[in-house]
Design an enzyme around this catalytic site. Sequence first.
Site, PDB file in Angstrom:
ATOM      1  N   ASP A 140      -0.463   5.124  -6.210  1.00 13.26           N
ATOM      2  CA  ASP A 140      -0.752   4.324  -5.025  1.00 13.26           C
ATOM      3  C   ASP A 140      -1.528   5.245  -4.078  1.00 13.26           C
ATOM      4  O   ASP A 140      -1.311   6.459  -4.089  1.00 13.26           O
ATOM      5  CB  ASP A 140       0.561   3.870  -4.386  1.00 13.26           C
ATOM      6  CG  ASP A 140       0.324   3.162  -3.070  1.00 13.26           C
ATOM      7  OD1 ASP A 140      -0.455   2.207  -3.057  1.00 13.26           O
ATOM      8  OD2 ASP A 140       0.923   3.587  -2.061  1.00 13.26           O
ATOM      9  N   THR A 181      -5.208   0.594  -4.848  1.00 13.62           N
ATOM     10  CA  THR A 181      -5.200   0.524  -3.383  1.00 13.62           C
ATOM     11  C   THR A 181      -5.577  -0.872  -2.917  1.00 13.62           C
ATOM     12  O   THR A 181      -6.326  -1.589  -3.595  1.00 13.62           O
ATOM     13  CB  THR A 181      -6.174   1.558  -2.763  1.00 13.62           C
ATOM     14  OG1 THR A 181      -6.130   1.436  -1.352  1.00 13.62           O
ATOM     15  CG2 THR A 181      -7.595   1.346  -3.260  1.00 13.62           C
ATOM     16  N   GLY A 182      -5.053  -1.237  -1.779  1.00 16.47           N
ATOM     17  CA  GLY A 182      -5.424  -2.512  -1.174  1.00 16.47           C
ATOM     18  C   GLY A 182      -6.664  -2.385  -0.318  1.00 16.47           C
ATOM     19  O   GLY A 182      -7.192  -3.382   0.182  1.00 16.47           O
ATOM     20  N   LYS A 217      -0.201  -5.516  -8.517  1.00 13.49           N
ATOM     21  CA  LYS A 217      -0.111  -4.164  -9.084  1.00 13.49           C
ATOM     22  C   LYS A 217       0.544  -4.169 -10.467  1.00 13.49           C
ATOM     23  O   LYS A 217       0.168  -3.392 -11.343  1.00 13.49           O
ATOM     24  CB  LYS A 217       0.658  -3.242  -8.136  1.00 13.49           C
ATOM     25  CG  LYS A 217      -0.110  -2.909  -6.868  1.00 13.49           C
ATOM     26  CD  LYS A 217       0.645  -1.926  -5.982  1.00 13.49           C
ATOM     27  CE  LYS A 217      -0.188  -1.567  -4.758  1.00 13.49           C
ATOM     28  NZ  LYS A 217       0.490  -0.593  -3.876  1.00 13.49           N
ATOM     29  N   ASP A 233       5.348   4.697  -3.207  1.00 14.88           N
ATOM     30  CA  ASP A 233       6.340   4.991  -2.175  1.00 14.88           C
ATOM     31  C   ASP A 233       7.652   4.239  -2.364  1.00 14.88           C
ATOM     32  O   ASP A 233       8.580   4.406  -1.589  1.00 14.88           O
ATOM     33  CB  ASP A 233       5.774   4.724  -0.780  1.00 14.88           C
ATOM     34  CG  ASP A 233       5.375   3.253  -0.590  1.00 14.88           C
ATOM     35  OD1 ASP A 233       5.804   2.415  -1.399  1.00 14.88           O
ATOM     36  OD2 ASP A 233       4.647   2.957   0.365  1.00 14.88           O
ATOM     37  N   ASP A 268       5.619  -0.910  -3.827  1.00 13.53           N
ATOM     38  CA  ASP A 268       5.264  -0.558  -5.203  1.00 13.53           C
ATOM     39  C   ASP A 268       6.405  -0.835  -6.186  1.00 13.53           C
ATOM     40  O   ASP A 268       6.284  -0.534  -7.375  1.00 13.53           O
ATOM     41  CB  ASP A 268       4.896   0.940  -5.292  1.00 13.53           C
ATOM     42  CG  ASP A 268       3.688   1.273  -4.443  1.00 13.53           C
ATOM     43  OD1 ASP A 268       2.707   0.523  -4.491  1.00 13.53           O
ATOM     44  OD2 ASP A 268       3.736   2.285  -3.726  1.00 13.53           O
TER      45      ASP A 268
END
Length: 654
Positions: free
Chosen positions: A353, A498-499, A526, A545, A549
Site C-alpha cells: 500500500d 494506491t488510491g 484491492k 496498514d 487494507d
Amino acid sequence: MDPKAKNSGHHEHMVDDFKKRFWICLVLTAPILILSPLIQAFFGLSNTFDFAGASYLLFALSSLVFFYGGWPFLKGLFNELRSKSPGMMTLIAVAILTAYLYSSAIVFGLQGKLFFWELATLIDIMLLGHWIEMRSIMGAGKALEELAKLMPSDAHKVLPDKSTVDVPVSELKAGDLVLVKPGEKIPADGVIVEGESSINESMLTGESKPIAKSVEAEVIGGSINGEGSFTLQVKKTGEDSYLSQVIDLVKEALASKSKTQDLANRAALWLTILALTSGAVTLVFWLIFTSQPLSFSIERAVTVMVITCPHALGLAVPLVIAASTAIAASRGLLIRNRSAFEESRKIGAIVFDKTGTLTEGNFGVTDVLAFDANEEEVLKFAAAVEAHSEHPIARGIVSSAKKKEEVQDFKAIPGKGAEGKVLGKDVKVVSPGYLKENHISLEDKRVDELSSQGKTVIFVLIDGKLFGAIALADIIRPESKEAIQKLKEMGVRTLMLTGDNEQVAKWVSSEIGLDEYFFQVLPNEKTDKIKEIQSRGLVVAMTGDGVNDAPALAQADVGIAIGAGTDVAVETADIILVKSNPLDTVAIIELSRATYKKMVQNLIWATGYNAFAIPIAAGVLYKVGVVLSPAVAAIFMSLSTIICAVNAKMLRLK
C-alpha cells in the site's frame, strides 16, 4: 497464576527433575558396575566382589535405577500408547524394559548374561540427554522470557495533590498519572502529558537508537527512560498492554500449525515403526540364523531401538520455531501464523500500500524553486506565514524550514492561501488558482514537471512579485528505496496499490524503483488486484496498514501489517511489523528463509544418520569386530539431539 509463568515453571520443573534423576542414578550406577561380572572380568577383578547375595544386591540397585530413573520413559510409553502415537518414549521404554526383565530372569534362575550394567548406563545417558535437551528448549525461548521481565513491579502514581505514592503496577488503571524518573522502566502504555525524555525501546521494537519523546507522544510499557523525567497518563494495562499482546502473539505463533512440523511428525511415526520392526527382525535373525546366545540377540535388538529413537526428529522443528519466534519478537516482527511465515520464503511478489507504508502519510516539501532568491529564503518566508495555519500543506512547509520568523497581520485568503507581514514585507503563500485569478503569468518548465508528478505546487509572492515555488507530496520513507532494492536482489517482484492518481503513483514508483504499480484503486478493489497477481502463479504478500487494507491482507498468501505501533491486534494479518519500516518486510523473508534452512538441516541430521546407524547397531560389522552397546547407541542418539538443539540456537537474523 499467569499461564505464561505456569508454562515456564513447568519447563523449569522438568529440567530440575531430569537433573535430579540423573545424579541419583549416576551414584547408584557405580556399585552396579562394580558388582557386574562382565565389568569385573574386563578389569581382571573376577571374584573380587563375589559374595553371597551379590546378584540380589545388583538386582535391587538396578531395580532402583530402572523404576526411578526409567519412570519418565515408562510413563511416556503409557501416554504414547494411550494416544495411539508410539514414538521416542515407546522405543526407550521397550529397550530398558527388555533389558530389565531379561536380566531379572537370569538373577532368578534363567541361564544367560546379566544386562544390568547396560541398563543402568543406558538410563543414565538418556536422562543426561533429556536434561541437556530441556535446557536447550528453555534457552531457545530465553529472549521471550526476557520480554516478560521488562515490566517493572512498582510505579510512582501521581495523586490529585501532585504528590506521588509507589503502587504495584498491577493496580494501575487507564487514566492514572504516573511519574517516570530518569533510567527507570516505563510501567504502562500511555501518553506523555508533561516533560520530555529519550526512550530506549530496543527490546520491544528492535529500534536500536533511543527515541526523543515529549508531550502527546505515546510510550510503551517496559521500555527504558533516558535522561529526562516525565508524567505519563496510563492508556493500557494488563492484557491490553503492548508487551502482553506481544507475548500472547508469540505464544500463538509457537502453538500454531507448521507444515514442516507435520512432515517431521509423520517421519517420526514411520521411524518409530521402522525401529520396532528393525529391533524385532534383528532379534529373530541373531537367534535363528547364528549361534549367538539370547543375551547377544537381545543386546542387538535393544541397541537398534535406542539408536533409532526419533528424539532429535521430534525436536528438530520445534527448537527452530522457538528460536525464530523469539528472534522475530525481539526485532518487532510479530508472527501470528506459522504456516504463513514459513510460506514467506517462497514469496514471488510483494504488494505495498502506498500511504503510510511506502510513504509517511504526511505532506512534506520535496522541491523548492527560487525565482529571485535562494531556496532557504523561500522556505523561511513561506513558513512564517503558514505557521498560523493548521492545513496539512502548511504543516509540511513549517516542518521543513530551518529558520523561523515572526508574522504580523496574518490573514487567510479563502480557498487560495494566506498572507502576512514578515520582516516588513508583504508575503503571500498561494495556490495556482490565485495566480490565474490575478493574471500573474509564469512560464517555467520546472513547475510543469513538478505538477505532472502529481505534486502540490504552491507559490510565494513578496510585495506582489513571484519569489519562489514549493512542491509538496506525501513524503517517501527513507527506507523504502533500500527495501525495494533488497527485495529485487532476493528475486521478489515489487508492486504498489494506491488510491492516488496516475501521476502520483508514477512518481513514487520511479523514485523507489518499483516493478509495477496500480493507481486509483478503491479499498474494495484491492482484493481483486491481489487475486490478479496470484493468477500469475506467484506467492503474493500484501503489506499495508491493516485498516482499509484488511480484505487484501486476508486474500494474500502472506498478510503483513506494517506500522501497527502499540496496536498489535491486527486480526487479518499473518505477520505484524511494529515499526513503520518497509525494510522489515525484507527481514521477514530473510528470517523465513534462514528458519527453513535450519529446519531442513535439523531434519536431515535427525533422520540421515539412521541410514548408517541402524545396520551397525544391528551388527552387520560384527565380523570385523565393530559392535555397539546400548549405552554407546544412547550416546550417539543423545548427541544427535544436542546437535539439533545447538544448530537451532545458531539461527541468526542479519
